[in-house]
Design a protein around this motif. Structure first.
Motif, PDB file in Angstrom:
ATOM      1  N   ILE A  96      66.641  94.976 -76.260  1.00  0.00           N
ATOM      2  CA  ILE A  96      66.411  93.556 -76.502  1.00  0.00           C
ATOM      3  C   ILE A  96      67.562  92.801 -75.844  1.00  0.00           C
ATOM      4  N   ALA A  97      67.217  91.809 -75.067  1.00  0.00           N
ATOM      5  CA  ALA A  97      68.227  90.955 -74.442  1.00  0.00           C
ATOM      6  C   ALA A  97      68.119  89.553 -75.046  1.00  0.00           C
ATOM      7  N   VAL A  98      69.260  88.964 -75.327  1.00  0.00           N
ATOM      8  CA  VAL A  98      69.335  87.588 -75.813  1.00  0.00           C
ATOM      9  C   VAL A  98      70.172  86.820 -74.808  1.00  0.00           C
ATOM     10  N   ASN A  99      69.555  85.785 -74.241  1.00  0.00           N
ATOM     11  CA  ASN A  99      70.220  84.976 -73.212  1.00  0.00           C
ATOM     12  C   ASN A  99      70.726  85.847 -72.060  1.00  0.00           C
ATOM     13  N   ARG A 100      69.866  86.754 -71.628  1.00  0.00           N
ATOM     14  CA  ARG A 100      70.091  87.612 -70.443  1.00  0.00           C
ATOM     15  C   ARG A 100      71.210  88.639 -70.585  1.00  0.00           C
ATOM     16  N   ALA A 101      71.568  88.953 -71.829  1.00  0.00           N
ATOM     17  CA  ALA A 101      72.567  89.998 -72.084  1.00  0.00           C
ATOM     18  C   ALA A 101      72.002  90.934 -73.147  1.00  0.00           C
ATOM     19  N   TYR A 102      72.152  92.247 -72.924  1.00  0.00           N
ATOM     20  CA  TYR A 102      71.684  93.199 -73.923  1.00  0.00           C
ATOM     21  C   TYR A 102      72.358  92.903 -75.254  1.00  0.00           C
ATOM     22  N   ALA A 103      71.575  92.990 -76.330  1.00  0.00           N
ATOM     23  CA  ALA A 103      72.070  92.583 -77.648  1.00  0.00           C
ATOM     24  C   ALA A 103      72.036  93.743 -78.639  1.00  0.00           C
ATOM     25  N   ALA A 104      73.038  93.792 -79.501  1.00  0.00           N
ATOM     26  CA  ALA A 104      73.070  94.747 -80.605  1.00  0.00           C
ATOM     27  C   ALA A 104      72.136  94.248 -81.704  1.00  0.00           C
ATOM     28  N   ASP A 105      71.755  95.152 -82.597  1.00  0.00           N
ATOM     29  CA  ASP A 105      70.858  94.772 -83.691  1.00  0.00           C
ATOM     30  C   ASP A 105      71.443  93.669 -84.566  1.00  0.00           C
ATOM     31  N   SER A 106      72.750  93.557 -84.614  1.00  0.00           N
ATOM     32  CA  SER A 106      73.392  92.537 -85.455  1.00  0.00           C
ATOM     33  C   SER A 106      73.412  91.148 -84.815  1.00  0.00           C
ATOM     34  N   GLN A 107      73.031  91.053 -83.544  1.00  0.00           N
ATOM     35  CA  GLN A 107      73.050  89.768 -82.819  1.00  0.00           C
ATOM     36  C   GLN A 107      72.141  88.756 -83.507  1.00  0.00           C
ATOM     37  N   VAL A 108      72.683  87.598 -83.810  1.00  0.00           N
ATOM     38  CA  VAL A 108      71.910  86.505 -84.404  1.00  0.00           C
ATOM     39  C   VAL A 108      71.077  85.846 -83.312  1.00  0.00           C
ATOM     40  N   ILE A 109      69.859  85.448 -83.668  1.00  0.00           N
ATOM     41  CA  ILE A 109      68.949  84.790 -82.732  1.00  0.00           C
ATOM     42  C   ILE A 109      68.700  83.370 -83.228  1.00  0.00           C
ATOM     43  N   SER A 110      68.860  82.402 -82.328  1.00  0.00           N
ATOM     44  CA  SER A 110      68.560  81.012 -82.687  1.00  0.00           C
ATOM     45  C   SER A 110      67.256  80.590 -82.012  1.00  0.00           C
ATOM     46  N   ALA A 111      66.747  79.453 -82.403  1.00  0.00           N
ATOM     47  CA  ALA A 111      65.467  78.963 -81.887  1.00  0.00           C
ATOM     48  C   ALA A 111      65.497  78.686 -80.392  1.00  0.00           C
ATOM     49  N   THR A 112      66.657  78.428 -79.834  1.00  0.00           N
ATOM     50  CA  THR A 112      66.755  78.086 -78.414  1.00  0.00           C
ATOM     51  C   THR A 112      67.113  79.272 -77.519  1.00  0.00           C
ATOM     52  N   ASP A 113      67.347  80.434 -78.104  1.00  0.00           N
ATOM     53  CA  ASP A 113      67.721  81.612 -77.312  1.00  0.00           C
ATOM     54  C   ASP A 113      66.545  82.140 -76.504  1.00  0.00           C
ATOM     55  N   GLU A 114      66.842  82.652 -75.314  1.00  0.00           N
ATOM     56  CA  GLU A 114      65.868  83.349 -74.498  1.00  0.00           C
ATOM     57  C   GLU A 114      65.913  84.819 -74.920  1.00  0.00           C
ATOM     58  N   ILE A 115      64.783  85.354 -75.319  1.00  0.00           N
ATOM     59  CA  ILE A 115      64.702  86.740 -75.806  1.00  0.00           C
ATOM     60  C   ILE A 115      63.797  87.523 -74.877  1.00  0.00           C
ATOM     61  N   ALA A 116      64.222  88.736 -74.506  1.00  0.00           N
ATOM     62  CA  ALA A 116      63.413  89.589 -73.650  1.00  0.00           C
ATOM     63  C   ALA A 116      63.374  90.996 -74.240  1.00  0.00           C
ATOM     64  N   VAL A 117      62.194  91.610 -74.156  1.00  0.00           N
ATOM     65  CA  VAL A 117      61.993  92.990 -74.590  1.00  0.00           C
ATOM     66  C   VAL A 117      61.857  93.824 -73.325  1.00  0.00           C
ATOM     67  N   ILE A 118      62.783  94.762 -73.159  1.00  0.00           N
ATOM     68  CA  ILE A 118      62.865  95.534 -71.915  1.00  0.00           C
ATOM     69  C   ILE A 118      62.691  97.026 -72.234  1.00  0.00           C
ATOM     70  N   PRO A 119      61.559  97.594 -71.796  1.00  0.00           N
ATOM     71  CA  PRO A 119      61.319  99.016 -72.022  1.00  0.00           C
ATOM     72  C   PRO A 119      62.112  99.847 -71.029  1.00  0.00           C
ATOM     73  N   PRO A 120      62.084 101.172 -71.192  1.00  0.00           N
ATOM     74  CA  PRO A 120      62.776 102.026 -70.211  1.00  0.00           C
ATOM     75  C   PRO A 120      62.193 101.795 -68.819  1.00  0.00           C
ATOM     76  N   VAL A 121      63.052 101.847 -67.825  1.00  0.00           N
ATOM     77  CA  VAL A 121      62.594 101.701 -66.444  1.00  0.00           C
ATOM     78  C   VAL A 121      63.078 102.898 -65.635  1.00  0.00           C
ATOM     79  N   SER A 122      62.355 103.169 -64.587  1.00  0.00           N
ATOM     80  CA  SER A 122      62.805 104.249 -63.688  1.00  0.00           C
ATOM     81  C   SER A 122      62.813 103.703 -62.281  1.00  0.00           C
ATOM     82  N   GLY A 123      63.601 104.296 -61.472  1.00  0.00           N
ATOM     83  CA  GLY A 123      63.704 103.835 -60.091  1.00  0.00           C
ATOM     84  C   GLY A 123      63.992 104.992 -59.181  1.00  0.00           C
ATOM     85  N   GLY A 124      63.962 104.697 -57.937  1.00  0.00           N
ATOM     86  CA  GLY A 124      64.161 105.772 -56.983  1.00  0.00           C
ATOM     87  C   GLY A 124      65.200 105.476 -55.980  1.00  0.00           C
TER      88      GLY A 124
END
Length: 77
Positions: A49-77
């Protein structure tokens, strides 16, 4: 602000953006809600989970204006 979904998380939910329920105030609660609403997310190796474009710990507080992203595992070559 909505919750942005990427990759397999977007495929599982069937949409690229989710509405953030008002009761969610931190990353841990968000993660629990996502796993309850979309049980198939648990099958992914890890979900970051990223909050405002930075990976976040579970304890990270989320406000109504924060940008939240859910990022699954990725693979690359």
């Amino acid at each position: 602000m909505g919750i942005l979904l990427f990759g397999a998380a977007k495929d599982i939910a069937g949409v690229p953006v989710l509405e953030k329920p008002e009761h969610i105030r931190d990353v841990a609660t968000l993660r629990d809600w996502l796993y309850e609403a979309y049980p198939s997310l648990r099958q992914l190796r890890s979900v970051m989970i990223a909050v405002n474009r930075a990976y976040a710990a579970d304890s990270q507080v989320i406000s109504a204006t924060d940008e939240i992203a859910v990022i699954p595992p990725v693979s690359g070559g």
